[in-house]
Design a protein around this motif. Sequence first.
Motif, PDB file in Angstrom:
ATOM      1  N   ALA A  78      25.213  79.422  21.215  1.00 22.63           N
ATOM      2  CA  ALA A  78      24.595  78.961  19.966  1.00 22.63           C
ATOM      3  C   ALA A  78      25.075  77.554  19.611  1.00 22.63           C
ATOM      4  O   ALA A  78      24.287  76.704  19.189  1.00 22.63           O
ATOM      5  N   GLY A  79      26.367  77.302  19.793  1.00 22.53           N
ATOM      6  CA  GLY A  79      26.932  76.005  19.412  1.00 22.53           C
ATOM      7  C   GLY A  79      26.470  74.865  20.299  1.00 22.53           C
ATOM      8  O   GLY A  79      26.225  73.746  19.832  1.00 22.53           O
ATOM      9  N   SER A  80      26.354  75.136  21.590  1.00 23.96           N
ATOM     10  CA  SER A  80      25.836  74.129  22.512  1.00 23.96           C
ATOM     11  C   SER A  80      24.351  73.893  22.282  1.00 23.96           C
ATOM     12  O   SER A  80      23.887  72.754  22.278  1.00 23.96           O
ATOM     13  N   PRO A 217      29.359  74.007  15.604  1.00 19.53           N
ATOM     14  CA  PRO A 217      29.704  75.410  15.315  1.00 19.53           C
ATOM     15  C   PRO A 217      28.547  76.114  14.607  1.00 19.53           C
ATOM     16  O   PRO A 217      28.042  75.627  13.598  1.00 19.53           O
ATOM     17  N   PRO A 218      28.127  77.246  15.169  1.00 16.97           N
ATOM     18  CA  PRO A 218      26.941  77.902  14.615  1.00 16.97           C
ATOM     19  C   PRO A 218      27.204  78.744  13.373  1.00 16.97           C
ATOM     20  O   PRO A 218      26.279  79.134  12.693  1.00 16.97           O
TER      21      PRO A 218
ATOM     22  N   GLU B 106      26.210  78.093   1.804  1.00 17.25           N
ATOM     23  CA  GLU B 106      25.811  76.757   2.295  1.00 17.25           C
ATOM     24  C   GLU B 106      24.909  76.883   3.519  1.00 17.25           C
ATOM     25  O   GLU B 106      23.915  76.165   3.655  1.00 17.25           O
ATOM     26  N   THR B 107      25.286  77.782   4.428  1.00 16.89           N
ATOM     27  CA  THR B 107      24.477  77.996   5.632  1.00 16.89           C
ATOM     28  C   THR B 107      23.089  78.493   5.245  1.00 16.89           C
ATOM     29  O   THR B 107      22.075  78.055   5.794  1.00 16.89           O
ATOM     30  N   HIS B 108      23.051  79.400   4.283  1.00 15.56           N
ATOM     31  CA  HIS B 108      21.787  79.943   3.791  1.00 15.56           C
ATOM     32  C   HIS B 108      20.916  78.817   3.207  1.00 15.56           C
ATOM     33  O   HIS B 108      19.714  78.740   3.477  1.00 15.56           O
ATOM     34  N   ARG B 109      21.550  77.935   2.467  1.00 12.86           N
ATOM     35  CA  ARG B 109      20.823  76.821   1.854  1.00 12.86           C
ATOM     36  C   ARG B 109      20.325  75.855   2.930  1.00 12.86           C
ATOM     37  O   ARG B 109      19.181  75.404   2.893  1.00 12.86           O
ATOM     38  N   ALA B 110      21.196  75.590   3.900  1.00 17.33           N
ATOM     39  CA  ALA B 110      20.813  74.662   4.971  1.00 17.33           C
ATOM     40  C   ALA B 110      19.627  75.203   5.769  1.00 17.33           C
ATOM     41  O   ALA B 110      18.854  74.437   6.351  1.00 17.33           O
ATOM     42  N   PRO B 217      20.709  92.961  11.823  1.00 16.91           N
ATOM     43  CA  PRO B 217      21.896  92.320  12.404  1.00 16.91           C
ATOM     44  C   PRO B 217      21.582  90.889  12.840  1.00 16.91           C
ATOM     45  O   PRO B 217      20.621  90.664  13.585  1.00 16.91           O
ATOM     46  N   PRO B 218      22.370  89.928  12.360  1.00 13.55           N
ATOM     47  CA  PRO B 218      22.051  88.530  12.627  1.00 13.55           C
ATOM     48  C   PRO B 218      22.497  88.046  13.993  1.00 13.55           C
ATOM     49  O   PRO B 218      22.073  87.000  14.442  1.00 13.55           O
ATOM     50  N   GLU B 219      23.344  88.788  14.673  1.00 17.81           N
ATOM     51  CA  GLU B 219      23.923  88.327  15.939  1.00 17.81           C
ATOM     52  C   GLU B 219      22.993  88.696  17.091  1.00 17.81           C
ATOM     53  O   GLU B 219      22.121  89.528  16.941  1.00 17.81           O
ATOM     54  N   PRO B 220      23.260  88.152  18.284  1.00 22.22           N
ATOM     55  CA  PRO B 220      22.570  88.678  19.458  1.00 22.22           C
ATOM     56  C   PRO B 220      22.828  90.176  19.566  1.00 22.22           C
ATOM     57  O   PRO B 220      23.869  90.676  19.133  1.00 22.22           O
TER      58      PRO B 220
END
Lengths: 470, 470
Positions: A78-80, A217-218, B106-110, B217-220
Amino acid sequence: MTYFDAASSAPPHPVAREAFLAAWEEGWADPARLHREGRRARLLLDAAREGTADLLGCRPDELSFTTSGTRALHTAIAGSGAARRRVGRRLLVSAVEHSAVLHSAETHRAAGGTVAEVAPDRTGRTAVADWTAALTPDTALAVLQSANHEVGTEQPVEGVAEACAAGGVPLLVDAAQSVPWAAVPGRWSLLAASAHKWGGPGGVGLLVVRKGTRFAPPEPHDEREAGRAPGFPALPAVVAAAASLRAVRADAATEDARLRALVRLVRERVPREVPDTWVVGHPEHRLPHVVTFSCLYADGEALLDGLDREGFSVSSGSSCTSSTLTPSHVLRAMGVLSEGNVRVSLPRGTTDAEVERFLTVLPRVVAGVRDRLAGPGGAASAAAVADADPAAAEVEVDALGRRCPIPVIELAKALPGLPVGSVVRVLADDSAARLDVPAWCEMRGQEYLGEEPLADVGPTAAAYRVRRSH
Amino acid sequence: MTYFDAASSAPPHPVAREAFLAAWEEGWADPARLHREGRRARLLLDAAREGTADLLGCRPDELSFTTSGTRALHTAIAGSGAARRRVGRRLLVSAVEHSAVLHSAETHRAAGGTVAEVAPDRTGRTAVADWTAALTPDTALAVLQSANHEVGTEQPVEGVAEACAAGGVPLLVDAAQSVPWAAVPGRWSLLAASAHKWGGPGGVGLLVVRKGTRFAPPEPHDEREAGRAPGFPALPAVVAAAASLRAVRADAATEDARLRALVRLVRERVPREVPDTWVVGHPEHRLPHVVTFSCLYADGEALLDGLDREGFSVSSGSSCTSSTLTPSHVLRAMGVLSEGNVRVSLPRGTTDAEVERFLTVLPRVVAGVRDRLAGPGGAASAAAVADADPAAAEVEVDALGRRCPIPVIELAKALPGLPVGSVVRVLADDSAARLDVPAWCEMRGQEYLGEEPLADVGPTAAAYRVRRSH
């Protein structure tokens, strides 16, 4: 009990326990705090980072401790991907990567990216030339394991890293299986590993991002671990991981030679002493401690169970041991038989006597499973198409609703009763049949004619056609 | 050494060590495997889940073990937000949440969402009525801590949960500080906590998603922990976390009463025995073990250092202890003084004698710091504006480039030398001045006239105007 599943999780190293207990007393406070307890924790964390970086061949500030190898891979991809979004959204992976990589790739695809796969040969090894050909200018990241977790095949990481560096594409190496044995050579950009693979505790992974590698960073912002692993650190576990990596590396060369000889023994004797069994994986380019084979007419879950009763813990890439009911994507990508698959991965310290006992027990366990399944060699075997007209051009064997290895067993029972030139249509909905019917044909020298989907029966249902050629 | 920073990380509980060692022997294998070692690990994991769920008041299948409280919060917010995306993209949080929540916001806003904040009163407590008013139909998720980590104020979680349930909005409770003391009551939907806050090891968090709560679930993809915490589990640590939570809950009532009495003592005696010191946080609705105060004309980092030398480990929300050079967002949201801030959080087992010694030492440490800073009460004090015309309508005090508490010290030294009615303009670029100059005015009964940005000097530079009113 003999535990032969080190590739899944290695038994804890005694040094890890000692280090954990020491760090438990000294390193429970928040290393970001200024007070005495915080400073002590910080010293332990710094020392663990320096020691581990040294063993990985990177700088301490390039290494972040994550909470698992899976997490390290997810974050790396994700970060790359985020950092190189403007370059392109194409992810290039080998088809035999760990599921953590392939699941990240799915997420990448779902977010609008594309994913290309480099296929392995039948030994599970990918070719540098294939990577070079696949490295397009819009490739954001390439991902390759140092060695395969299921069949033990080593990948040409150094050559692929060179090709990636030449093409300006960062290479992420999943080094989970090989890091306990040696540092990964070459000009790779990112690396992931996992402590419980070398006898460290669960809950510690490694993520290296080499200087000059673009990385965003993700996760939500966090000051810890260069923003690459948010959350309070698992400090005693990190210290235990670092200490045990140092310990296993200290005698890695000796153990490598010893276990490699035992693996060679298994690779030689299993196909000789157990009928209809094939060893998979590359014969030379391989991890020292992993050996995988597949047994025709046997059910992986039953083999695991039988070996468990005899005191051996192993694992399997057969669909009949997984909750998803699909065979291992690794065996699928290699195009080799998946039924009756057994992976033996020797932990450090495995003795000759343990391997000898395994080799003694195995033929009996396999025969027992085959017998219960009434396979072609089993006592209860009966020709499923005994009444079929021997002159018929095409005979149907219905294995719908029956799990592997039944479709192949029914095929193997039916074919000998038919004239050379006849065709058997095996109806099956266990998706392992897609892999195992052609693999059986190749092993037996029979002609595989292909499959026809049976969409009206079900999404995984198909008719597999085989012609008796001898 | 006396460790008074339990709210940051609690000293390890002896039971955790015992449980860790037992699980280290029995629970190192992959609990997803079918063999004996895998099944043993699975039993330990299941037992830890059942025991912990019981203590949280949820069902075992609602609880996932994550790798930290931070991670639990990140996952809860991302997973709820994704699942309720069609309802709306508005996130509602209190302004005094943990930074893990605010960074997720912040991530949510971005990513295109919006974030609304519910402001606390000057004690740090939010009001149910404010939550009710803020719950719009497009609110995807509301987030509220059970109790504040910096000032100890408890939030009206049960009432807010009721309001959220009535409005059809899921409520995520960050229960990190209160879970060691009691289960969180009420109709909340999600909950997060962290084991190192109760004496369990680092590397274990809890995430509860109650049945009926929409969650993606937000992850892979990963099969572990209901897809909410990918990666190999930190199993011995999870077992240790579960065992120690049970142990601390067993005598929580006794310890609550005991520590609450000690905190009351600190809250009463500090303002009485240390001049110009204010206790912050709610007097009644509070955690049993946390007390926070701020000391005028003192520098938080120097106070921490001075207390450390006297054998006390505490923490601070002052900007002068943080790498970001901004004061704690909690104190900022409360609108209270941040300079010379000290948080004392008592671990279980803290003795009366330790608290008594702290109260004895504190006045000396504060005086020493003030003395070195040449504050208004210090020996080296000198009127910074001695040469100023006493009849001048407005005097300027230049504290640009000087860190807190210097701007307030200079203001406090300048004002008494001027006639009543005069105005002092304090030029400062330490962003703590934005909080501390008005706080000082309110404490001293002086008139705060407001701030003027000095954009040409720097992004955080401003002139703060104060009129001498007595």
